[in-house]
Motif scaffolding. Structure first.
Motif, PDB file in Angstrom:
ATOM      1  N   LYS A  75       1.131  -7.492  -8.430  1.00 10.27           N
ATOM      2  CA  LYS A  75      -0.219  -8.005  -8.131  1.00 10.27           C
ATOM      3  C   LYS A  75      -0.151  -9.153  -7.130  1.00 10.27           C
ATOM      4  CE  LYS A  75      -2.370  -6.890 -12.581  1.00 10.27           C
ATOM      5  NZ  LYS A  75      -2.944  -7.470 -13.810  1.00 10.27           N
ATOM      6  N   ARG A  78       0.787  -7.934  -3.624  1.00  6.67           N
ATOM      7  CA  ARG A  78      -0.391  -7.312  -2.998  1.00  6.67           C
ATOM      8  C   ARG A  78      -1.333  -8.380  -2.450  1.00  6.67           C
ATOM      9  NH1 ARG A  78      -3.632  -3.156  -6.154  1.00  6.67           N
ATOM     10  NH2 ARG A  78      -4.419  -2.797  -4.072  1.00  6.67           N
ATOM     11  N   LEU A  85      -1.007  -0.586  -3.406  1.00  5.50           N
ATOM     12  CA  LEU A  85      -0.286  -0.593  -4.678  1.00  5.50           C
ATOM     13  C   LEU A  85       1.089   0.051  -4.554  1.00  5.50           C
ATOM     14  CD1 LEU A  85      -0.211  -1.188  -7.682  1.00  5.50           C
ATOM     15  CD2 LEU A  85      -1.375   0.985  -8.085  1.00  5.50           C
ATOM     16  N   LYS A  89       4.593  -1.951  -4.955  1.00 11.42           N
ATOM     17  CA  LYS A  89       5.495  -1.535  -6.031  1.00 11.42           C
ATOM     18  C   LYS A  89       6.881  -1.215  -5.461  1.00 11.42           C
ATOM     19  CE  LYS A  89       5.847   1.807  -9.807  1.00 11.42           C
ATOM     20  NZ  LYS A  89       6.722   2.913  -9.513  1.00 11.42           N
TER      21      LYS A  89
END
Length: 125
Positions: A75, A78, A85, A89
């Motif tokens: 999070k 980002r 996402l 990741k």
């Protein structure tokens, strides 16, 4: 023809003040500026002392691990990078990876603090 090795030896023996004076004399004699030659000299000569004297102005923020809090770190990555996402990741799972490159010291410290608050381990280079 001049003995080039003798010239190199003589120039190597000059003090900084003598080298500056020589530079001025050559500029006057040839009508050129040594500024371009001085700027190129560290790159060509591999001067090790010059980079050590300069303060680092650009930093890379490297994510070294997620600290067991992968979702929080994703999070935060980002939010910092604007990645989607999947990309965020992949970045977190592929650590060590650069999150930000070539940023100022202040921004690097801010990003590092944000990531560490989310549980990540981070280093600055």
């Amino acid at each position: 023809m001049a003995d080039l090795q003798k010239i190199v030896d003589d120039l190597s023996a000059l003090t900084v003040l003598e080298a500056a004076e020589l530079s001025k004399l050559l500029e006057e004699k040839w009508g050129v500026s040594a500024a371009a030659a001085v700027a190129a000299a560290p790159a060509a000569g591999g001067g090790a002392a010059a980079p050590a004297a300069e303060e680092q102005t650009e930093f890379d923020v490297i994510l070294t691990g997620d600290g067991g809090k992968k979702i929080n770190v994703i999070k935060e990555v980002r939010a910092i990078t604007g990645l989607g996402l999947t990309e965020a990741k992949s970045l977190v799972e592929g650590a060590p990876k650069a999150v930000k490159e070539g940023v100022s010291k202040d921004e690097a410290a801010k990003v590092k603090a944000q990531l560490e608050a989310a549980g990540a381990t981070v280093e600055l280079k």
